[in-house]
Motif scaffolding. Structure first.
Motif, PDB file in Angstrom:
ATOM      1  N   ALA A 189       0.844  -1.191   0.000  1.00 20.82           N
ATOM      2  CA  ALA A 189       0.000   0.000   0.000  1.00 20.82           C
ATOM      3  C   ALA A 189       0.884   1.246   0.000  1.00 20.82           C
ATOM      4  CB  ALA A 189      -0.930   0.002   1.202  1.00 20.82           C
ATOM      5  N   THR A 190       0.346   2.331  -0.537  1.00 24.57           N
ATOM      6  CA  THR A 190       1.144   3.545  -0.699  1.00 24.57           C
ATOM      7  C   THR A 190       0.578   4.751   0.044  1.00 24.57           C
ATOM      8  OG1 THR A 190      -0.067   4.112  -2.721  1.00 24.57           O
ATOM      9  CG2 THR A 190       1.942   2.799  -2.971  1.00 24.57           C
ATOM     10  N   LEU A 191      -0.444   4.513   0.883  1.00 18.71           N
ATOM     11  CA  LEU A 191      -1.097   5.619   1.591  1.00 18.71           C
ATOM     12  C   LEU A 191      -1.470   5.187   2.997  1.00 18.71           C
ATOM     13  CD1 LEU A 191      -2.527   8.425   1.628  1.00 18.71           C
ATOM     14  CD2 LEU A 191      -4.531   7.292   0.627  1.00 18.71           C
ATOM     15  N   LEU A 192      -1.141   6.018   3.976  1.00 17.37           N
ATOM     16  CA  LEU A 192      -1.516   5.791   5.372  1.00 17.37           C
ATOM     17  C   LEU A 192      -2.252   7.025   5.875  1.00 17.37           C
ATOM     18  CD1 LEU A 192      -1.373   4.150   8.061  1.00 17.37           C
ATOM     19  CD2 LEU A 192       0.783   5.350   8.521  1.00 17.37           C
ATOM     20  N   GLN A 193      -3.493   6.838   6.329  1.00 18.91           N
ATOM     21  CA  GLN A 193      -4.242   7.930   6.934  1.00 18.91           C
ATOM     22  C   GLN A 193      -3.982   7.913   8.439  1.00 18.91           C
ATOM     23  OE1 GLN A 193      -8.807   8.470   7.514  1.00 18.91           O
ATOM     24  NE2 GLN A 193      -8.343   9.440   5.543  1.00 18.91           N
ATOM     25  N   ILE A 194      -3.281   8.921   8.925  1.00 24.14           N
ATOM     26  CA  ILE A 194      -2.963   9.036  10.355  1.00 24.14           C
ATOM     27  C   ILE A 194      -4.179   9.678  11.012  1.00 24.14           C
ATOM     28  CG2 ILE A 194      -1.335   9.952  12.048  1.00 24.14           C
ATOM     29  CD1 ILE A 194       0.707  10.178   9.724  1.00 24.14           C
ATOM     30  N   CYS A 195      -5.058   8.830  11.534  1.00 25.02           N
ATOM     31  CA  CYS A 195      -6.401   9.256  11.911  1.00 25.02           C
ATOM     32  C   CYS A 195      -6.657   9.041  13.403  1.00 25.02           C
ATOM     33  CB  CYS A 195      -7.416   8.471  11.080  1.00 25.02           C
ATOM     34  SG  CYS A 195      -9.102   9.066  11.205  1.00 25.02           S
ATOM     35  N   ASP A 196      -7.122  10.094  14.083  1.00 24.36           N
ATOM     36  CA  ASP A 196      -7.380  10.023  15.529  1.00 24.36           C
ATOM     37  C   ASP A 196      -6.154   9.503  16.271  1.00 24.36           C
ATOM     38  OD1 ASP A 196      -9.876  10.987  14.975  1.00 24.36           O
ATOM     39  OD2 ASP A 196     -10.885   9.047  15.122  1.00 24.36           O
ATOM     40  N   TYR A 197      -5.014  10.063  15.912  1.00 25.63           N
ATOM     41  CA  TYR A 197      -3.729   9.704  16.506  1.00 25.63           C
ATOM     42  C   TYR A 197      -3.156  10.983  17.120  1.00 25.63           C
ATOM     43  CZ  TYR A 197       0.957   7.567  16.798  1.00 25.63           C
ATOM     44  OH  TYR A 197       2.156   7.040  17.231  1.00 25.63           O
ATOM     45  N   PRO A 198      -3.623  11.353  18.312  1.00 24.71           N
ATOM     46  CA  PRO A 198      -3.304  12.672  18.869  1.00 24.71           C
ATOM     47  C   PRO A 198      -1.817  12.915  19.136  1.00 24.71           C
ATOM     48  CG  PRO A 198      -4.436  11.283  20.488  1.00 24.71           C
ATOM     49  CD  PRO A 198      -4.542  10.580  19.178  1.00 24.71           C
ATOM     50  N   LEU A 199      -1.024  11.853  19.209  1.00 26.56           N
ATOM     51  CA  LEU A 199       0.412  12.040  19.447  1.00 26.56           C
ATOM     52  C   LEU A 199       1.052  12.937  18.399  1.00 26.56           C
ATOM     53  CD1 LEU A 199       1.487   8.396  20.424  1.00 26.56           C
ATOM     54  CD2 LEU A 199       1.265  10.365  21.959  1.00 26.56           C
ATOM     55  N   ILE A 200       0.520  12.915  17.185  1.00 26.07           N
ATOM     56  CA  ILE A 200       1.144  13.692  16.118  1.00 26.07           C
ATOM     57  C   ILE A 200       1.014  15.192  16.363  1.00 26.07           C
ATOM     58  CG2 ILE A 200      -0.829  13.874  14.536  1.00 26.07           C
ATOM     59  CD1 ILE A 200       1.335  13.088  12.329  1.00 26.07           C
ATOM     60  N   GLU A 201       0.064  15.580  17.192  1.00 27.80           N
ATOM     61  CA  GLU A 201      -0.112  17.005  17.466  1.00 27.80           C
ATOM     62  C   GLU A 201       1.073  17.603  18.224  1.00 27.80           C
ATOM     63  OE1 GLU A 201      -3.894  17.558  19.375  1.00 27.80           O
ATOM     64  OE2 GLU A 201      -4.956  16.342  17.882  1.00 27.80           O
ATOM     65  N   SER A 202       1.855  16.761  18.866  1.00 26.22           N
ATOM     66  CA  SER A 202       3.013  17.243  19.630  1.00 26.22           C
ATOM     67  C   SER A 202       4.321  17.150  18.843  1.00 26.22           C
ATOM     68  CB  SER A 202       3.158  16.438  20.930  1.00 26.22           C
ATOM     69  OG  SER A 202       3.447  15.078  20.642  1.00 26.22           O
ATOM     70  N   TYR A 203       4.267  16.682  17.607  1.00 26.93           N
ATOM     71  CA  TYR A 203       5.486  16.552  16.811  1.00 26.93           C
ATOM     72  C   TYR A 203       6.070  17.928  16.511  1.00 26.93           C
ATOM     73  CZ  TYR A 203       5.193  11.541  15.652  1.00 26.93           C
ATOM     74  OH  TYR A 203       5.200  10.174  15.699  1.00 26.93           O
ATOM     75  N   THR A 204       7.380  18.018  16.653  1.00 29.13           N
ATOM     76  CA  THR A 204       8.088  19.241  16.278  1.00 29.13           C
ATOM     77  C   THR A 204       8.248  19.284  14.757  1.00 29.13           C
ATOM     78  OG1 THR A 204      10.263  18.199  16.387  1.00 29.13           O
ATOM     79  CG2 THR A 204       9.387  19.145  18.434  1.00 29.13           C
ATOM     80  N   ASP A 205       8.659  20.436  14.246  1.00 29.38           N
ATOM     81  CA  ASP A 205       8.904  20.557  12.810  1.00 29.38           C
ATOM     82  C   ASP A 205       9.926  19.533  12.350  1.00 29.38           C
ATOM     83  OD1 ASP A 205       7.097  22.620  12.687  1.00 29.38           O
ATOM     84  OD2 ASP A 205       8.611  24.214  12.669  1.00 29.38           O
ATOM     85  N   GLU A 206      10.956  19.299  13.155  1.00 30.44           N
ATOM     86  CA  GLU A 206      11.988  18.336  12.783  1.00 30.44           C
ATOM     87  C   GLU A 206      11.441  16.915  12.791  1.00 30.44           C
ATOM     88  OE1 GLU A 206      15.761  16.737  11.756  1.00 30.44           O
ATOM     89  OE2 GLU A 206      14.717  18.636  11.446  1.00 30.44           O
ATOM     90  N   GLU A 207      10.614  16.582  13.777  1.00 29.26           N
ATOM     91  CA  GLU A 207      10.013  15.250  13.820  1.00 29.26           C
ATOM     92  C   GLU A 207       9.080  15.026  12.628  1.00 29.26           C
ATOM     93  OE1 GLU A 207       9.878  14.208  18.594  1.00 29.26           O
ATOM     94  OE2 GLU A 207       8.418  15.639  17.763  1.00 29.26           O
ATOM     95  N   LEU A 208       8.369  16.061  12.229  1.00 32.63           N
ATOM     96  CA  LEU A 208       7.504  15.960  11.053  1.00 32.63           C
ATOM     97  C   LEU A 208       8.342  15.775   9.788  1.00 32.63           C
ATOM     98  CD1 LEU A 208       4.936  18.776  11.916  1.00 32.63           C
ATOM     99  CD2 LEU A 208       4.440  16.317  11.843  1.00 32.63           C
ATOM    100  N   ARG A 209       9.454  16.485   9.706  1.00 32.14           N
ATOM    101  CA  ARG A 209      10.342  16.340   8.546  1.00 32.14           C
ATOM    102  C   ARG A 209      10.885  14.918   8.464  1.00 32.14           C
ATOM    103  NH1 ARG A 209      15.206  15.735   7.103  1.00 32.14           N
ATOM    104  NH2 ARG A 209      15.961  15.645   9.255  1.00 32.14           N
ATOM    105  N   ILE A 210      11.275  14.364   9.609  1.00 35.58           N
ATOM    106  CA  ILE A 210      11.816  13.000   9.638  1.00 35.58           C
ATOM    107  C   ILE A 210      10.737  11.988   9.248  1.00 35.58           C
ATOM    108  CG2 ILE A 210      12.696  11.197  11.182  1.00 35.58           C
ATOM    109  CD1 ILE A 210      14.151  13.464  12.716  1.00 35.58           C
TER     110      ILE A 210
END
Length: 269
Positions: A39-60
């Motif tokens: 599969a080539t798509l992941l919907q990150i859904c109702d995963y509140p941990l991502i709200e705390s990701y820093t810009d660098e963590e999002l880039r990684i």
């Protein structure tokens, strides 16, 4: 035009909650499993941990997805402009073009008119950068109210995430939900479901089941919506029943994900 088949964090529901597994799977682990299944798509859904990701963590995270050939969609709950602005920032960092949301959260239950104004305020930012916001059909808000709100806002970047299974709990017939929402659908959650008699034949249980084994009229839904003609992605979800222990439940969850993906691909041929 085409439709992409993807997975959701709900495909790994029992695997990432600390309450149900000793070592929760990370987003990179979900990406690995998504890629391993082709599969080539992941919907990150109702995963509140991502709200705390820093810009660098999002880039990684974005770079890791790229390395595995996996792109992202996002999913959250709530329609306050501040919250939707947060998810727009996340979407831009992850090169996401669709964010799914719901009207209510645990602490916010706007009226239809309040939700309409909030969405009018929030969607301007989404329009500016080409990101679509899709409100999911579910039992707490009738599909007719959802359609009225989306229609009143009148933005090409606001639509509906169709999941007819969710609405059964509000006594809405899935076929009615599909018919009512079809012109506004921007995203589809593919989740089969079935009714079964409870032990002792007193009452019924509404539960998820492997795709093709339940009462979801998948082909009718696709005929009504036309995802391939509208570039609407189809995201696999399920409600795997708890099996009494973590290892057994996760094994079943993975088996359902693999089977549902195989079944959905066979439908697309």
């Amino acid at each position: 035009m085409s439709t992409t088949i993807g997975l959701s964090t709900y495909s790994f529901f029992w695997q990432w909650h600390a309450e149900t597994v000793a070592e929760p799977i990370t987003l990179t682990g979900m990406i690995d499993k998504t890629a391993a299944l082709g599969a080539t798509l992941l919907q990150i859904c109702d995963y509140p941990l991502i709200e705390s990701y820093t810009d660098e963590e999002l880039r990684i995270l974005k770079a890791y997805g790229d390395s595995k050939g996996v792109t992202f969609e996002l999913g959250t709950r709530g329609v306050t402009p501040e919250h939707l602005a947060l998810y727009l920032r996340l979407a831009q960092a992850l090169d996401v073009t669709l964010v799914r949301s719901m009207l209510y959260t645990a602490t916010s239950r706007p009226t239809a008119s309040e939700a309409e104004q909030m969405l009018k305020d929030a969607v301007v930012g989404y329009e500016a950068v080409g990101v679509t916001l899709a409100l999911e059909t579910y039992e707490q808000v009738s599909s007719s109210v959802l359609v009225d709100i989306v229609t009143a806002v009148g933005s090409p970047n606001l639509g509906i995430c169709l999941d007819p299974a969710n609405c059964v709990a509000a006594l809405e017939h899935p076929a009615d939900v599909v018919r009512r929402t079809a012109p506004l659908v921007k995203n589809i959650h593919v989740k089969d479901f079935s009714f079964s008699r409870r032990d002792g034949w007193v009452g019924f249980t509404l539960a998820s089941c492997p795709l093709g084994e339940g009462q979801l009229d998948y082909h009718g839904m696709i005929a009504a919506v036309g995802p391939a003609e509208k570039n609407i992605n189809q995201i696999i979800e399920h409600w795997v029943p708890w099996q009494g222990d973590s290892a057994t439940t996760i094994a079943l969850e993975d088996a359902w994900t693999s089977k549902n993906l195989e079944t959905l691909r066979s439908y697309a041929k």
